[in-house]
Design an enzyme around this catalytic site. Structure first.
Site, PDB file in Angstrom:
ATOM      1  N   SER A 176       0.830  -1.201   0.000  1.00  0.00           N
ATOM      2  CA  SER A 176       0.000   0.000   0.000  1.00  0.00           C
ATOM      3  C   SER A 176       0.875   1.266   0.000  1.00  0.00           C
ATOM      4  O   SER A 176       1.628   1.493  -0.943  1.00  0.00           O
ATOM      5  CB  SER A 176      -0.955  -0.028   1.194  1.00  0.00           C
ATOM      6  OG  SER A 176      -1.872   1.038   1.132  1.00  0.00           O
ATOM      7  N   ASP A 181     -10.594  -2.424  -4.715  1.00  0.00           N
ATOM      8  CA  ASP A 181      -9.670  -1.429  -4.166  1.00  0.00           C
ATOM      9  C   ASP A 181      -9.622  -0.211  -5.081  1.00  0.00           C
ATOM     10  O   ASP A 181      -9.355  -0.348  -6.282  1.00  0.00           O
ATOM     11  CB  ASP A 181      -8.274  -2.068  -4.063  1.00  0.00           C
ATOM     12  CG  ASP A 181      -7.218  -1.143  -3.505  1.00  0.00           C
ATOM     13  OD1 ASP A 181      -7.554  -0.009  -3.108  1.00  0.00           O
ATOM     14  OD2 ASP A 181      -6.051  -1.554  -3.460  1.00  0.00           O
ATOM     15  N   HIS A 226      -8.685  -3.759  -0.415  1.00  0.00           N
ATOM     16  CA  HIS A 226      -7.388  -3.142  -0.133  1.00  0.00           C
ATOM     17  C   HIS A 226      -6.868  -3.626   1.226  1.00  0.00           C
ATOM     18  O   HIS A 226      -7.610  -3.710   2.204  1.00  0.00           O
ATOM     19  CB  HIS A 226      -7.509  -1.618  -0.113  1.00  0.00           C
ATOM     20  CG  HIS A 226      -6.203  -0.925   0.106  1.00  0.00           C
ATOM     21  ND1 HIS A 226      -5.270  -0.782  -0.880  1.00  0.00           N
ATOM     22  CD2 HIS A 226      -5.662  -0.358   1.226  1.00  0.00           C
ATOM     23  CE1 HIS A 226      -4.213  -0.155  -0.394  1.00  0.00           C
ATOM     24  NE2 HIS A 226      -4.424   0.104   0.885  1.00  0.00           N
TER      25      HIS A 226
END
Length: 334
Positions: free
Chosen positions: A158, A262, A292
Site C-alpha cells: 500500500s 480497491d 485493499h
C-alpha cells in the site's frame, strides 16, 4: 468479498478520523496490537523465526526496524526489506509481523521491516527519506545481519508500495551514478499507491469502497501532502507519485499485486504496465474479490495465502537468478 471480511471492513469504516488528528488520537490508533491478540486476529509467526528490534544509526533520524531471522539458518542469507502500509499516517511494525515472519520462514531470508516516520507530524517527503536512508544503510551493512547485499528484494504494501517503488527508482539512479553500488534484485509491490492524484477510473468509481473510501483517501492525502504550505508537494510530483516518474527503465523484476475491490487497483495496474513498457520483467496478479490491504488480514481474507505464495515465488526466483549457488527455496504451502 466474504462475510468475515465484510464484517471487519464495515467496522473499520465506522472509526472516526478527526481532521486534523490530535496527538492523543494518533497515539491510540498507532498502538501495536498485543502479540497474543495479533496471532488470533492477523496470523501467527513461526516459532522458527527469531524477532528482534533495533534502531539503525541513520542520519538525521535513527530509523527503528524489526528483524526476522530463521533460527536455524547458517551462512549469509538473502535480505528482504519491508515497508509497511497505513496510508502514510497509520501502520506499525506489529501489523507486518505475519507477512514478514512468513517471508523469513518460506524464503529463508533475513527480513527487516522499516518503521518510517508518519504524517501528519512528518508529511512528504519524510517517510520516503526514512525508507531511503534505511534501505541504503541495510544494503551497505547487510553483513551486520548475516545477510548478502547482492541478494536483496524490497517488499512494499500500500503506502509502503509507494515508498518501495520510489526507493527502487532512487537505487537505480544511484547505481547509474555510482557503478558497483549495492542494489536490488527484485521488488514486490502489494496494491501500491502509485499516483497520489487519485484520478484513475477505479479511484473515481469506488467512492464507497470497503477499507478505503474516497473520504478516507482524501483524509490521508490532506495529512501526507498538505497543500498551501511553503514546502508543499503536489500530488502529481514524481517525488510522491512513482507512476509519474519520467524513466522506469533498468529496474529489477517486479511482482505487482492488485485487489479488485480497491480504489488503488488501476494505479497498481498502471504502474505494472509502465514497468512493462520500459522493458522491466513484471508479473501482475489481480484478485478480483479482494479488498485493499487483504494480505494483512489472512484470518479473514483467503486470497492472502495465495498472494503470499506469489510473493515467495517471485522473491525466490529473483534470488536464484542473482547467484550461482542458491541458498533459498520456497517451502511447500501449508
Amino acid at each position: 468479498m466474504n462475510r468475515r471480511t465484510r464484517l471487519l471492513t464495515s467496522a473499520g469504516r465506522r472509526l472516526p478520523r478527526p481532521d486534523p488528528p490530535p496527538a492523543s488520537y494518533l497515539r491510540r490508533v498507532r498502538r501495536e496490537i498485543p502479540r497474543p491478540v495479533a496471532r488470533v486476529v492477523l496470523g501467527s509467526v513461526s516459532r522458527g523465526i527469531a524477532i528482534t528490534d533495533h534502531v539503525l544509526p541513520t542520519t538525521p533520524y535513527a530509523v527503528p526496524v524489526r528483524v526476522y531471522r530463521p533460527r536455524r539458518a547458517v551462512g549469509p542469507l538473502p535480505l528482504l526489506v519491508n515497508l509497511h502500509g497505513g496510508g502514510f499516517v497509520f501502520g506499525n511494525l506489529g501489523g507486518a509481523d505475519w507477512l514478514c515472519g512468513q517471508l523469513a520462514d518460506r524464503v529463508g531470508a533475513v527480513v527487516v521491516s522499516v518503521d518510517y516516520r508518519l504524517a501528519p507530524e512528518h508529511p512528504a517527503p519524510t517517510p520516503y527519506e526514512d525508507a531511503w536512508a534505511a534501505t541504503r544503510w541495510l544494503l551497505e551493512h547487510a553483513t551486520t545481519w548475516g545477510a548478502d547485499p547482492g541478494r536483496t528484494v524490497l517488499v512494499g504494501e500500500s503506502a509502503g508500495g509507494n515508498l518501495g517503488a520510489l526507493v527502487t527508482l532512487a537505487l537505480r539512479d544511484r547505481q547509474r551514478a555510482e557503478p558497483g553500488a549495492p542494489g536490488l534484485v527484485g521488488q514486490v509491490l502489494l496494491y501500491p499507491s502509485t499516483d497520489l492524484t487519485m484520478t484513475s477510473a477505479s479511484a473515481t468509481a469506488m467512492v464507497d469502497a470497503p477499507v478505503l473510501s474516497k473520504r478516507a483517501i482524501d483524509w490521508y492525502g490532506r495529512q501526507y501532502v498538505p497543500q498551501g504550505l511553503p514546502h508543499s508537494i503536489l500530488p502529481d510530483d514524481p517525488r510522491v507519485s512513482p507512476l509519474r516518474a519520467v524513466d522506469h527503465t533498468d529496474l529489477p523484476p517486479a511482482l505487482v499485486v492488485a485487489a479488485g475491490l480497491d480504489p488503488l487497483r488501476d494505479d497498481a495496474l498502471a504502474y505494472a504496465a509502465a514497468l512493462q513498457r520500459a522493458g522491466v520483467p513484471v508479473r501482475t496478479v489481480l484478485y478480483p474479490d479482494a479488498v485493499h490491504g487483504f494480505v494483512s488480514i489472512p484470518r479473514f481474507e483467503p486470497a492472502a495465502a495465495q498472494a503470499l505464495d506469489e510473493a515467495v515465488t517471485h522473491a525466490v526466483s529473483c534470488l536464484l537468478a542473482a547467484t550461482v549457488h542458491p541458498t533459498a527455496e520456497p517451502h511447500p504451502k501449508g
